[in-house]
Design an enzyme around this catalytic site. Structure first.
Site, short mmCIF file in Angstrom:
data_model
loop_
_atom_site.label_atom_id
_atom_site.label_comp_id
_atom_site.label_asym_id
_atom_site.label_seq_id
_atom_site.Cartn_x
_atom_site.Cartn_y
_atom_site.Cartn_z
N LYS A 137 -7.27 -27.85 12.50
CA LYS A 137 -8.30 -28.81 13.43
C LYS A 137 -8.09 -28.94 14.87
CE LYS A 137 -9.59 -33.58 11.88
NZ LYS A 137 -10.15 -33.35 10.69
N ARG A 171 -5.31 -37.99 13.11
CA ARG A 171 -5.40 -37.51 11.72
C ARG A 171 -4.54 -36.28 11.91
NH1 ARG A 171 -11.02 -37.96 10.60
NH2 ARG A 171 -12.20 -38.99 12.46
N GLY A 212 -8.04 -33.75 2.31
CA GLY A 212 -7.86 -35.17 1.82
C GLY A 212 -6.21 -35.36 1.07
N MET A 241 -3.43 -35.46 3.28
CA MET A 241 -2.50 -36.03 4.23
C MET A 241 -3.40 -37.35 4.64
SD MET A 241 -0.43 -33.17 5.98
CE MET A 241 -1.56 -32.21 6.22
N ARG A 253 -14.40 -25.95 10.92
CA ARG A 253 -13.15 -24.90 10.28
C ARG A 253 -13.95 -23.91 9.35
NH1 ARG A 253 -10.71 -29.42 6.56
NH2 ARG A 253 -12.70 -29.88 5.35
N HIS A 270 -14.10 -35.25 -1.29
CA HIS A 270 -12.73 -34.62 -1.22
C HIS A 270 -12.47 -33.70 -2.63
CE1 HIS A 270 -11.03 -37.34 1.92
NE2 HIS A 270 -11.24 -36.04 2.51
N ARG A 277 -8.72 3.79 -26.90
CA ARG A 277 -7.56 4.02 -27.91
C ARG A 277 -8.22 4.39 -29.20
NH1 ARG A 277 -6.08 -0.66 -24.43
NH2 ARG A 277 -3.54 -0.63 -24.17
N ARG A 319 -7.28 8.85 -25.99
CA ARG A 319 -5.70 8.94 -26.47
C ARG A 319 -5.72 9.30 -27.93
NH1 ARG A 319 -1.98 4.00 -25.67
NH2 ARG A 319 -3.22 3.25 -27.58
N GLU A 352 4.93 6.90 -20.23
CA GLU A 352 5.29 5.52 -20.46
C GLU A 352 6.62 5.28 -21.22
OE1 GLU A 352 2.29 4.11 -23.66
OE2 GLU A 352 2.12 6.31 -24.29
N SER A 388 -1.45 9.78 -17.15
CA SER A 388 -1.68 8.42 -17.10
C SER A 388 -0.53 7.51 -17.31
CB SER A 388 -2.94 8.29 -17.99
OG SER A 388 -3.38 6.78 -18.05
N GLY A 429 1.24 4.63 -18.57
CA GLY A 429 1.17 3.54 -19.42
C GLY A 429 2.11 2.57 -19.17
N THR A 430 1.77 1.66 -18.14
CA THR A 430 2.74 0.79 -17.69
C THR A 430 3.23 -0.51 -18.58
OG1 THR A 430 0.97 -0.24 -16.28
CG2 THR A 430 2.49 1.22 -15.16
N ASN A 431 2.41 -0.60 -19.64
CA ASN A 431 2.89 -1.67 -20.63
C ASN A 431 4.16 -1.22 -21.40
OD1 ASN A 431 0.15 -2.71 -20.00
ND2 ASN A 431 -0.70 -1.72 -21.75
N ASP A 432 4.00 0.17 -21.93
CA ASP A 432 5.06 0.54 -22.52
C ASP A 432 6.27 0.96 -21.32
OD1 ASP A 432 5.07 0.52 -25.33
OD2 ASP A 432 3.40 1.90 -25.16
N CYS A 466 -3.34 3.25 -16.80
CA CYS A 466 -4.18 2.71 -17.86
C CYS A 466 -3.28 1.56 -18.55
CB CYS A 466 -4.62 3.62 -18.77
SG CYS A 466 -3.05 4.43 -19.86
N TYR A 471 -6.64 7.28 -9.69
CA TYR A 471 -7.61 6.08 -10.13
C TYR A 471 -6.81 5.13 -10.84
CZ TYR A 471 -7.07 8.14 -15.06
OH TYR A 471 -6.46 8.65 -16.11
C1 PEP Z 1 0.30 1.39 -22.07
O1 PEP Z 1 1.66 1.50 -22.62
O2 PEP Z 1 0.49 1.11 -20.85
C2 PEP Z 1 -0.71 1.64 -22.64
C3 PEP Z 1 -1.72 1.74 -21.88
O3 PEP Z 1 -0.84 2.02 -23.98
P1 PEP Z 1 -0.94 0.63 -25.09
O4 PEP Z 1 -0.95 -0.61 -24.28
O5 PEP Z 1 -1.86 1.21 -26.12
O6 PEP Z 1 0.48 1.02 -25.75
MG MG Z 2 1.62 2.32 -24.59
#
Ligand code: PEP
Ligand code: MG
Length: 966
Positions: free
Chosen positions: A26, A96, A105, A107, A363, A481, A588, A647, A775, A794, A796-799, A861, A881
C-alpha cells in the site's frame, strides 16, 4: 540510522513502487501514485522495519520514531493546509496496515483520528455539517475502542460481547426507540446522544476513558496496526498463504478525505478489469455518502461503477458514470494510466469528497483462474505484455481452476433457482450447508463436503472459508473482504443473495417458504450467482473457454519440454490430445481389465493366470489376444501420428484373482476345476510382499508367452493401422526392470515377434521403439548398461519413490501426516518429487543412460509428471517429456513453459557473469594490446547485453505445428 518514515504527497514521494518490502504494498504504491501526480491525500509510511523493532522491543516503538513522525506530520499539514489537533481547522488522519503482500481484511484500520472534544467544533465550522462530524466521531469511537483498546490490548471477549458489537447494539436500540430504519436517519442530536452512551459503554466494558487527545489517538492507532500483524486472523491467513511472520507490516498514516460528507461525496472500489471474469472493461462498485469501509464491509449493497458492467442484480441502482460523469471520466483516465504504468490489472480504492476525486490505493488485483487466463491472453494481444510474461501471470493452481467442475448444465436447467446473488467466485459446487466457520472446519475434518452459509462475509471466517467447497452469503458486494479472499483462492462463491433469510442461531435459512436446514445439500453456480436446493451433478467446464486454449497455445510455443498423458482408453487419449498432449507416456495395459465393459477380457485374463501349465496358458492367451489388440489399436488410432508408450502387464497376478463366489464358480467350471482346486491355484499366486514380488518384467521372464502375446498385439495393431493409412507410433515399455539382462531376455522375444508380424503383413518393418521404466534404484544406478538394450527410459517415480524411501505407496497415508506435521519431510514425496533423494537417482539415471546413448529419449510417467515443481525439476534435468493424467496436461504445460522462460532469463545473466569473470581472472594480453581498453569496459558491455530475442521463425514454426495439433 535507518530511515523509518517515508513521506508522500503534493506530487512527490520518498518511496516508490519497487520498495514494497520496506513500505508494504500500500505504502509503496501510494508513493508511486503521488510521483505520477495523481490526487493522493498526503501522508507517510512507517516502515516494516519498525514493525520488526516493535516486536523485538516487546511491543514498544523505537524512541527515534517520534521525531520522524512529527516531521512527516508537519509535511502533511503543510500540503493539506490544516494542522493535526488544531481546534480551528483540524487535520484528521487514517492509520492503515500494509504488508508486502496484500492480506485483505486481515489487519486493522482506524479512521478519523484527530477528532476530539477540542477539534469537533472546528470540524463542524469547516464542513458546515454537524451531523457528518458527529457521525465520524461515533465511527472513530467504535473502531478505536475495538481495534486499539480491545484487540490490541489482548482482550478476548466472549462471542458477541466485543465492544464493537456492544456499541452497535446501542445504535440499534436508539434507532428502534426513534422508529428509524437506516443509520442515515440518525440526526446530529441523535448522534451526540449516541456518542455519550458510547463513551460510557467504553468505560463500563474496558475500564478506560476513550482518549480525547489527538496525538494519543495517533500513537494508539500506530501501535494497534503493528499489533494486528500478529492478530489471530492475520496469523491464520499467513499460514494458509505461506507469508513469513518476519516480514511485518508497514503503517500508513494519511490525511483523511471524506466520502460521507453528503450527496456530492462518495467512496468506491474498482478494478481496471473484472477480477472474476477477466472482462477488460472498467469494473467496480461505489456508494454515495459513505466511507470506504461501508463498501468492503458488505453491509450495504453497492452501486455499479458504470452502465456497461451492471450485473443482473444491480439494474435498478445508479452508476457513478451517470451520477457524477466528470469525476467518473477523471477516474477512468487514472484507471488507464495506472494499468499502463503497472502493466497489470489494478485494484483501486477512491473517495470523492465534495465532488473532488482522491485516490487511496492501487495494487495488483487478485483474480481467479478464469480471469487470470483471460487477462494474460488479452494483454498479450493488446501488446501490454509479452507472452513470456503472460505465462508468469497465471499460476498452475489458477489454471487448475478452469479445469474444475461446474454444475451440469442439463441438471441446472431442470432445477428451479432457489435464490440469486452476486457471482463472486465462478465455478460450481455442491455440499452440505453449515452456518459457522468452526462447523465448516469440523465437518470437513469428518470427511464431509460443506458450503459455508453466512449472513454476510466476514474476515474472521477465514479458516472455515478455506475448508468449505463454496461460500454463500445473504449480504455483501463483489468487493467485500471475504469475497476477495474467496476469489483469491479460486473458490466458488456467491454473495449478496438478498432473498435469503439466514438464521445462524437456528442453523437454517429460508427463501420464501423453502427452508434449508444445517446438513441439507445445496448447489451453487458461482458464475451466474444461482443457488439451488439439493445436489446437482457436476461437469468439467474448460472446453468451451476460448481463452484457455489461446493461453495453452502460448505455453506450448514457449516450452521445450514435451508433455504427454497417462491414458489407457481411446476416450482419455482424445481428451489428452485436446488438452495438447503430444503423445501417451504411459498406457497401463492392466487397466483394460478394470471397470465397466471389461468383464469378458478380465474373465479370459483370469483363465490365463489360473492356467496349470504353458499349454493351458497359451490357450488362454490366444483367447485374450483379440481383446488386447483391440484396446491398443483404439488408443493408437486416437493418438494417430503421436507416440504411445504401452507398458506390458505390471501388477502381481494375484490382484486379478476373483473374490466373489459366482465369479469363482464361473471360472472354475470354465477351467474344469472344482472350487477347491481353483482356490489352490489362486493361493499359489499369493505373495507376502507382492509389490516386490512376481510383477512387471519378472512375469515376462517366467512366462515369455505373456510378453509374446502383448508384443504381438501391439505390433499387429500398429501394422493394421499402417495398412489403413494411419501413422501408428507404439513404444513397447518393460516395467520394474533392475538389470540389463532382463531387457535382453525380453528384447529377444520382441525381435522374434516383430519378424513374424512383419512377415504376416508383408512389410519390412513395423515401426516401434523398445524401452524400459526406471523405477528401481538399481536401474537408475545401472542405467549405463540398461541403455545398451533400450531406446528410451521412462522414470516411474511412484515406484522409485517407494523403493528409495522404503515407504509403501499404498500404506504411506498412515504416517505421512505425522512426517509433514513434524517437519520431518517438507512435502509428501509421492506428490512432489523428492529432488535431493529420488531426484539424485533420476539425475544419475539420465547421466549414465545418456553416456551410453547420447540420444536416449527420457521421460517421466509417475504422478510427479503433473506436479508443477516436479515438472520444473524434469525440465532442468534434461528430460524430453513429462507424462501425467489428462487433466494435469495443461498444468504440466504451463509449468514447463515457466521453467523454459525462467531458464532463458537466467542464461544471459550467467553469460554476463562468465564474461565478467574471464578478463578479471586472465587478462587477455593480446586483446589488451589490440583493443587498448581496460577489461572493465568489456565487462560492462557484456553485462549490459540485452536479453536475446527468441528467433521468430522457430517460434512461429513451432506454434503453427502445435496449433494444427489441437
Ligand atoms: C510408477 O511406478 O511411477 C508408474 C508410473 O507405474 P505404476 O504407478 O503403474 O506402478
Ligand atoms: Mg510402477
Amino acid at each position: 540510522m535507518p530511515k523509518r518514515v517515508y513521506f508522500f504527497g503534493g506530487g512527490k514521494a520518498a518511496g516508490k513502487s519497487e520498495m514494497k518490502n520496506l513500505l508494504g504494498g500500500k505504502g509503496a504504491n501510494l508513493a508511486e501514485m503521488a510521483r505520477l501526480g495523481m490526487p493522493v491525500p498526503a501522508g507517510f509510511t512507517i516502515t516494516t522495519g519498525v514493525c520488526t523493532e516493535f516486536y523485538e522491543k516487546g511491543g514498544k516503538l523505537p524512541k527515534e520514531l517520534t521525531k520522524e513522525v512529527e516531521k512527516a506530520l508537519a509535511g502533511v499539514e503543510a500540503i493539506m493546509g490544516r494542522k493535526f489537533g488544531d481546534p480551528a481547522d483540524p487535520l484528521l488522519v487514517s492509520c492503515r496496515s500494509g504488508a508486502r503482500k496484500s492480506m485483505p481484511g486481515m489487519m486493522e484500520t482506524v479512521l478519523n483520528i484527530g477528532l476530539t472534544s477540542a477539534t469537533i467544533p472546528g470540524m463542524v465550522a469547516r464542513t458546515n455539517n454537524e451531523r457528518f462530524v458527529w457521525d465520524s466521531y461515533r465511527r472513530l469511537i467504535q473502531m478505536y475502542s475495538d481495534v486499539v483498546m480491545e484487540k490490541s490490548a489482548g482482550i478476548e471477549p466472549a462471542e458477541g460481547k466485543g465492544i464493537r458489537q456492544q456499541l452497535e447494539h446501542l445504535m440499534d436500540d436508539l434507532k428502534d426507540s426513534k422508529g428509524y430504519k437506516n443509520d442515515t436517519d440518525l440526526t446530529a442530536d441523535d448522534l451526540k446522544e449516541l456518542v455519550a452512551s458510547y463513551k460510557a459503554k467504553v468505560v463500563e466494558v474496558l475500564g478506560k476513558e476513550f482518549p480525547d487527545e489527538a496525538m494519543e489517538q495517533l500513537w494508539g492507532g500506530v501501535r494497534a496496526v503493528f499489533q494486528s500483524w500478529n492478530g489471530k486472523r492475520a496469523v491464520s491467513y499467513r499460514r494458509i498463504e505461506g507469508i513469513p511472520g518476519e516480514w511485518g507490516t508497514a503503517v500508513n498514516v494519511q490525511a483523511m478525505v471524506f466520502g460521507n460528507m453528503g450527496d456530492t461525496s462518495a467512496t468506491g472500489v474498482a478494478f481496471t478489469r473484472n477480477p472474476a471474469t477477466g472482462d477488460p472493461r472498467f469494473y467496480g462498485e461505489w456508494l454515495p455518502n459513505a466511507q470506504g469501509e461501508d463498501v468492503v464491509a458488505g453491509t450495504r449493497t453497492p452501486n455499479p461503477l458504470n452502465e456497461a458492467t451492471r450485473s443482473s442484480g444491480t439494474e435498478h441502482l445508479p452508476s457513478l458514470e451517470k451520477s457524477m460523469p466528470a469525476v467518473y471520466q477523471e477516474l477512468h483516465a487514472i484507471r488507464d494510466r495506472l494499468e499502463k504504468h503497472y502493466r497489470d490489472m489494478q485494484d483501486l480504492e477512491f473517495t470523492i469528497e465534495d465532488g473532488r476525486l482522491w485516490m487511496l490505493q492501487t495494487r495488483v488485483g487478485k483474480r481467479n483462474g478464469p480471469a487470470a487466463v483471460r487477462m494474460a491472453v488479452d494483454m498479450v494481444e493488446e501488446r501490454m505484455i509479452k507472452s513470456t510474461e503472460a505465462i508468469t501471470r497465471v499460476t498452475p493452481s489458477q489454471l487448475d481452476e478452469l479445469l474444475h467442475p461446474i454444475l451440469d448444465p442439463k441438471a441446472e436447467k431442470a432445477a428451479p433457482v432457489l435464490a440469486k446473488g452476486l457471482p463472486a467466485g465462478p465455478g460450481g459446487a455442491s455440499g452440505q450447508v453449515v452456518f459457522t466457520a468452526a462447523d465448516a472446519v469440523k465437518w470437513v475434518e469428518q470427511g464431509k463436503q460443506v458450503i459455508l452459509v453466512r449472513e454476510e462475509t466476514n474476515p474472521e471466517d477465514v479458516e472455515g472459508m478455506r475448508a468449505a467447497v463454496a461460500i454463500l452469503t445473504a449480504r455483501g458486494g463483489m468487493t467485500s473482504h471475504a469475497a476477495l479472499v474467496a476469489r483469491g483462492w479460486g473458490k466458488c462463491c456467491i454473495v449478496g443473495a438478498g432473498e435469503m433469510d439466514v438464521d445462524i442461531a437456528g442453523r437454517k435459512f429460508s427463501v420464501g417458504d423453502v427452508t434449508i436446514n444445517e446438513g441439507d445439500p445445496i448447489s451453487l453456480n458461482g458464475t451466474k450467482g444461482n443457488v439451488y436446493a439439493g445436489e446437482l451433478g457436476m461437469v468439467v467446464g474448460s472446453e468451451d473457454n476460448p481463452y484457455f486454449y489461446s493461453f495453452m497455445k502460448i505455453c506450448d510455443r514457449l516450452r521445450t519440454l514435451g508433455v504427454r498423458a497417462n491414458a489407457d482408453t481411446p476416450e482419455d487419449a482424445a481428451k489428452a490430445r485436446g488438452f495438447g498432449a503430444q503423445g501417451i507416456g504411459l498406457f497401463r495395459t492392466e487397466h483394460m481389465f478394470y471397470g465397466k465393459g471389461t468383464e469378458e477380457a478380465l474373465f479370459k485374463l483370469r483363465k490365463m493366470i489360473h492356467a496349470k501349465d504353458e499349454a493351458e496358458r497359451r490357450a488362454a492367451l490366444d483367447e485374450l489376444f483379440p481383446h488386447v489388440k483391440k484396446d491398443i489399436k483404439g488408443t493408437l488410432k486416437a493418438m494417430e501420428g503421436l507416440p504411445v508408450t504401452i507398458r506390458l502387464l505390471d501388477p502381481p497376478l494375484h490382484e486379478f484373482v476373483p473374490r466373489a463366489d459366482d465369479e469363482r464358480q464361473k471360472l472354475a467350471s470354465s477351467l474344469g476345476l472344482s472350487l477347491d482346486e481353483l482356490d489352490a491355484r489362486a493361493d499359489a499366486l499369493h505373495e507376502v510382499n507382492p509389490m516386490m514380488g512376481h510383477r512387471g518384467v519378472r512375469l515376462g521372464v517366467t512366462y515369455p508367452e505373456v510378453t509374446e502375446m502383448q508384443i504381438r498385439a501391439i505390433l499387429e495393431a500398429a501394422a493394421e493401422l499402417t495398412k489403413e493409412g494411419k501413422k501408428a507410433m507404439p513404444e513397447i515399455m518393460i516395467p520394474v526392470t533392475c538389470d540389463v539382462n532382463e531387457l535382453k531376455d525380453q528384447k529377444e522375444i520382441a525381435k522374434r515377434v516383430h519378424a513374424e508380424v512383419a512377415q504376416k503383413f508383408g512389410v519390412k518393418k513395423v515401426a516401434h521403439m523398445f524401452g524400459t521404466m526406471i523405477e528401481i534404484p538399481r536401474a537408475a544406478l545401472k542405467a549405463d548398461e540398461i541403455a545398451e538394450a533400450t531406446e528410451f527410459f521412462s522414470f516411474g517415480t511412484n515406484d522409485l519413490t517407494q523403493m528409495t524411501f522404503g515407504f509403501s505407496r499404498d500404506d504411506v497415508g498412515g504416517f505421512a501426516a505425522d512426517y509433514l506435521e513434524k517437519g520431518i519431510l517438507p512435502a509428501d514425496p509421492f506428490q512432489t518429487l523428492d529432488q535431493s533423494g529420488v531426484g539424485e537417482l533420476v539425475k544419475t539415471g539420465i547421466a549414465r543412460g545418456r553416456k551410453t546413448k547420447a540420444k536416449l529419449k527420457i521421460g517421466i510417467c509417475g504422478e510427479h509428471g503433473g506436479d508443477p515443481d516436479s515438472v520444473t525439476f524434469c525440465h532442468k534435468a534434461g528430460m524430453n517429456y513429462v507424462s501425467c493424467s489428462p487433466y494435469r496436461v495443461p498444468i504440466a504445460s504451463l509449468a514447463a513453459a515457466q521453467a523454459a522462460v525462467a531458464e532463458k532469463k537466467a542464461k544471459p545473466a550467467k553469460k554476463a557473469k562468465k564474461a565478467a569473470k574471464k578478463p578479471a581472472k586472465k587478462p587477455a594480453k593480446k586483446a589488451k594490446k589490440i583493443l587498448k581498453k581496460p577489461a572493465r569496459k568489456i565487462v560492462l558491455k557484456a553485462a549490459k547485453r540485452p536479453v536475446p530475442k527468441p528467433k521468430k521463425k522457430t517460434a512461429k514454426k513451432k506454434g503453427k505445428k502445435k496449433r494444427g495439433r489441437r
